[in-house]
Motif scaffolding. Structure first.
Motif, PDB file in Angstrom:
ATOM      1  N   TYR A  16       0.808  -1.216   0.000  1.00  0.00           N
ATOM      2  CA  TYR A  16       0.000   0.000   0.000  1.00  0.00           C
ATOM      3  C   TYR A  16       0.845   1.272   0.000  1.00  0.00           C
ATOM      4  CZ  TYR A  16      -3.790  -3.199   0.668  1.00  0.00           C
ATOM      5  OH  TYR A  16      -4.680  -4.228   0.488  1.00  0.00           O
ATOM      6  N   LYS A  17       2.173   1.139   0.068  1.00  0.00           N
ATOM      7  CA  LYS A  17       3.054   2.297  -0.058  1.00  0.00           C
ATOM      8  C   LYS A  17       3.320   2.506  -1.535  1.00  0.00           C
ATOM      9  CE  LYS A  17       5.321   1.964   4.377  1.00  0.00           C
ATOM     10  NZ  LYS A  17       6.590   1.793   5.080  1.00  0.00           N
ATOM     11  N   ARG A  18       3.333   3.746  -1.954  1.00  0.00           N
ATOM     12  CA  ARG A  18       3.517   4.057  -3.366  1.00  0.00           C
ATOM     13  C   ARG A  18       4.811   4.835  -3.576  1.00  0.00           C
ATOM     14  NH1 ARG A  18      -0.767   1.804  -2.669  1.00  0.00           N
ATOM     15  NH2 ARG A  18      -2.805   2.195  -3.513  1.00  0.00           N
ATOM     16  N   VAL A  19       5.397   4.630  -4.727  1.00  0.00           N
ATOM     17  CA  VAL A  19       6.554   5.418  -5.136  1.00  0.00           C
ATOM     18  C   VAL A  19       6.318   5.907  -6.556  1.00  0.00           C
ATOM     19  CG1 VAL A  19       8.181   4.199  -3.637  1.00  0.00           C
ATOM     20  CG2 VAL A  19       7.862   3.435  -5.994  1.00  0.00           C
ATOM     21  N   MET A  20       6.967   7.014  -6.898  1.00  0.00           N
ATOM     22  CA  MET A  20       6.880   7.536  -8.257  1.00  0.00           C
ATOM     23  C   MET A  20       8.187   7.260  -8.965  1.00  0.00           C
ATOM     24  SD  MET A  20       5.914  11.279  -9.738  1.00  0.00           S
ATOM     25  CE  MET A  20       4.176  10.954  -9.614  1.00  0.00           C
ATOM     26  N   LEU A  21       8.073   6.747 -10.173  1.00  0.00           N
ATOM     27  CA  LEU A  21       9.232   6.512 -11.014  1.00  0.00           C
ATOM     28  C   LEU A  21       9.369   7.676 -11.985  1.00  0.00           C
ATOM     29  CD1 LEU A  21       8.595   2.775 -11.919  1.00  0.00           C
ATOM     30  CD2 LEU A  21       9.911   3.700 -10.001  1.00  0.00           C
ATOM     31  N   HIS A  22      10.544   8.251 -12.042  1.00  0.00           N
ATOM     32  CA  HIS A  22      10.878   9.299 -13.000  1.00  0.00           C
ATOM     33  C   HIS A  22      11.870   8.641 -13.960  1.00  0.00           C
ATOM     34  CE1 HIS A  22       9.118  12.290 -10.276  1.00  0.00           C
ATOM     35  NE2 HIS A  22       9.686  11.570  -9.316  1.00  0.00           N
ATOM     36  N   ILE A  23      11.444   8.409 -15.178  1.00  0.00           N
ATOM     37  CA  ILE A  23      12.184   7.577 -16.121  1.00  0.00           C
ATOM     38  C   ILE A  23      12.620   8.425 -17.320  1.00  0.00           C
ATOM     39  CG2 ILE A  23      12.018   5.539 -17.607  1.00  0.00           C
ATOM     40  CD1 ILE A  23       9.553   4.757 -15.731  1.00  0.00           C
ATOM     41  N   LYS A  27      14.263   5.237 -25.684  1.00  0.00           N
ATOM     42  CA  LYS A  27      13.485   4.133 -26.257  1.00  0.00           C
ATOM     43  C   LYS A  27      12.071   4.130 -25.680  1.00  0.00           C
ATOM     44  CE  LYS A  27      17.463   1.157 -27.093  1.00  0.00           C
ATOM     45  NZ  LYS A  27      18.008  -0.194 -26.910  1.00  0.00           N
ATOM     46  N   LYS A  28      11.372   5.245 -25.853  1.00  0.00           N
ATOM     47  CA  LYS A  28      10.049   5.431 -25.248  1.00  0.00           C
ATOM     48  C   LYS A  28       9.091   4.298 -25.575  1.00  0.00           C
ATOM     49  CE  LYS A  28       7.208   8.205 -27.213  1.00  0.00           C
ATOM     50  NZ  LYS A  28       6.531   9.382 -27.752  1.00  0.00           N
ATOM     51  N   ALA A  45       3.956   9.707 -20.755  1.00  0.00           N
ATOM     52  CA  ALA A  45       5.173   9.954 -21.529  1.00  0.00           C
ATOM     53  C   ALA A  45       5.173  11.381 -22.084  1.00  0.00           C
ATOM     54  CB  ALA A  45       5.272   8.965 -22.675  1.00  0.00           C
ATOM     55  N   LEU A  46       6.287  12.051 -21.919  1.00  0.00           N
ATOM     56  CA  LEU A  46       6.498  13.390 -22.480  1.00  0.00           C
ATOM     57  C   LEU A  46       7.780  13.357 -23.296  1.00  0.00           C
ATOM     58  CD1 LEU A  46       5.842  15.398 -19.200  1.00  0.00           C
ATOM     59  CD2 LEU A  46       4.242  15.063 -21.093  1.00  0.00           C
ATOM     60  N   ASP A  47       7.766  14.006 -24.453  1.00  0.00           N
ATOM     61  CA  ASP A  47       8.960  14.050 -25.290  1.00  0.00           C
ATOM     62  C   ASP A  47       9.726  15.340 -25.053  1.00  0.00           C
ATOM     63  OD1 ASP A  47       8.548  11.568 -26.550  1.00  0.00           O
ATOM     64  OD2 ASP A  47       7.099  12.475 -27.914  1.00  0.00           O
ATOM     65  N   GLY A  48      11.036  15.252 -25.120  1.00  0.00           N
ATOM     66  CA  GLY A  48      11.875  16.426 -24.938  1.00  0.00           C
ATOM     67  C   GLY A  48      13.250  16.168 -25.517  1.00  0.00           C
ATOM     68  N   TYR A  49      14.227  16.907 -25.012  1.00  0.00           N
ATOM     69  CA  TYR A  49      15.606  16.676 -25.429  1.00  0.00           C
ATOM     70  C   TYR A  49      16.505  16.858 -24.223  1.00  0.00           C
ATOM     71  CZ  TYR A  49      16.501  21.689 -25.334  1.00  0.00           C
ATOM     72  OH  TYR A  49      16.664  22.983 -24.923  1.00  0.00           O
ATOM     73  N   GLY A  50      17.619  16.175 -24.257  1.00  0.00           N
ATOM     74  CA  GLY A  50      18.576  16.278 -23.163  1.00  0.00           C
ATOM     75  C   GLY A  50      19.273  17.617 -23.190  1.00  0.00           C
ATOM     76  N   VAL A  57      14.943  12.758 -25.980  1.00  0.00           N
ATOM     77  CA  VAL A  57      14.764  11.907 -24.805  1.00  0.00           C
ATOM     78  C   VAL A  57      13.302  11.978 -24.389  1.00  0.00           C
ATOM     79  CG1 VAL A  57      15.324  13.703 -23.107  1.00  0.00           C
ATOM     80  CG2 VAL A  57      15.708  11.309 -22.523  1.00  0.00           C
ATOM     81  N   SER A  58      12.818  10.906 -23.808  1.00  0.00           N
ATOM     82  CA  SER A  58      11.452  10.913 -23.290  1.00  0.00           C
ATOM     83  C   SER A  58      11.498  10.812 -21.778  1.00  0.00           C
ATOM     84  CB  SER A  58      10.651   9.745 -23.858  1.00  0.00           C
ATOM     85  OG  SER A  58      10.446   9.924 -25.239  1.00  0.00           O
ATOM     86  N   TYR A  59      10.601  11.551 -21.139  1.00  0.00           N
ATOM     87  CA  TYR A  59      10.423  11.494 -19.690  1.00  0.00           C
ATOM     88  C   TYR A  59       9.133  10.723 -19.458  1.00  0.00           C
ATOM     89  CZ  TYR A  59       8.980  12.958 -15.026  1.00  0.00           C
ATOM     90  OH  TYR A  59       8.550  12.972 -13.736  1.00  0.00           O
ATOM     91  N   LEU A  60       9.233   9.621 -18.742  1.00  0.00           N
ATOM     92  CA  LEU A  60       8.074   8.801 -18.403  1.00  0.00           C
ATOM     93  C   LEU A  60       7.889   8.858 -16.901  1.00  0.00           C
ATOM     94  CD1 LEU A  60       9.073   5.609 -20.454  1.00  0.00           C
ATOM     95  CD2 LEU A  60       7.878   7.639 -21.279  1.00  0.00           C
ATOM     96  N   THR A  61       6.667   8.843 -16.462  1.00  0.00           N
ATOM     97  CA  THR A  61       6.408   8.823 -15.031  1.00  0.00           C
ATOM     98  C   THR A  61       5.294   7.838 -14.729  1.00  0.00           C
ATOM     99  OG1 THR A  61       5.958  10.181 -13.073  1.00  0.00           O
ATOM    100  CG2 THR A  61       4.839  10.808 -15.101  1.00  0.00           C
ATOM    101  N   ALA A  62       5.455   7.138 -13.621  1.00  0.00           N
ATOM    102  CA  ALA A  62       4.473   6.135 -13.212  1.00  0.00           C
ATOM    103  C   ALA A  62       4.509   5.997 -11.693  1.00  0.00           C
ATOM    104  CB  ALA A  62       4.785   4.791 -13.857  1.00  0.00           C
TER     105      ALA A  62
END
Length: 103
Positions: A16-23, A27-28, A45-50, A57-62
């Protein structure tokens, strides 16, 4: 309590504890496909650049249960060996969240 009872209590608290992944990945599509195949949670998923590399690069969050983090990281690393993932604790969560039924 017995060792198996104590382990069961830890598992129940962790589920029941949650964590957020910042990815961060180049290779989105592959990472999203792997995540959705293996886990029952949404991913954004969000697209961007380094800023340093200036490459796409893509930033994914879950949000996942803390007990799933190891499995998720292993699956994502297999999909993209160069993936970067930061894991942060979630204090509060509002919304739908799938918890696999206990056997």
């Amino acid at each position: 309590p017995s060792n198996s009872s104590a382990a069961s209590d830890v598992y129940k608290r962790q589920r029941y504890k949650r964590v957020m992944l910042h990815i961060y990945t180049a290779k989105k599509d592959e990472v999203v496909d792997t995540y959705l195949e293996k886990f029952h949670h949404g991913i954004t998923a969000l697209d961007g650049y380094g800023g340093y590399s200036h490459h796409p690069v893509s930033y994914l969050t879950a949000v996942v249960s803390s007990y799933e983090v190891g499995d998720v990281l292993e699956a994502l690393k297999e999909t993209d060996p160069k993936i970067i993932v930061s894991v942060t604790k979630v204090e509060n969560f509002i919304g739908r969240f799938y918890n696999k039924p206990l056997d």
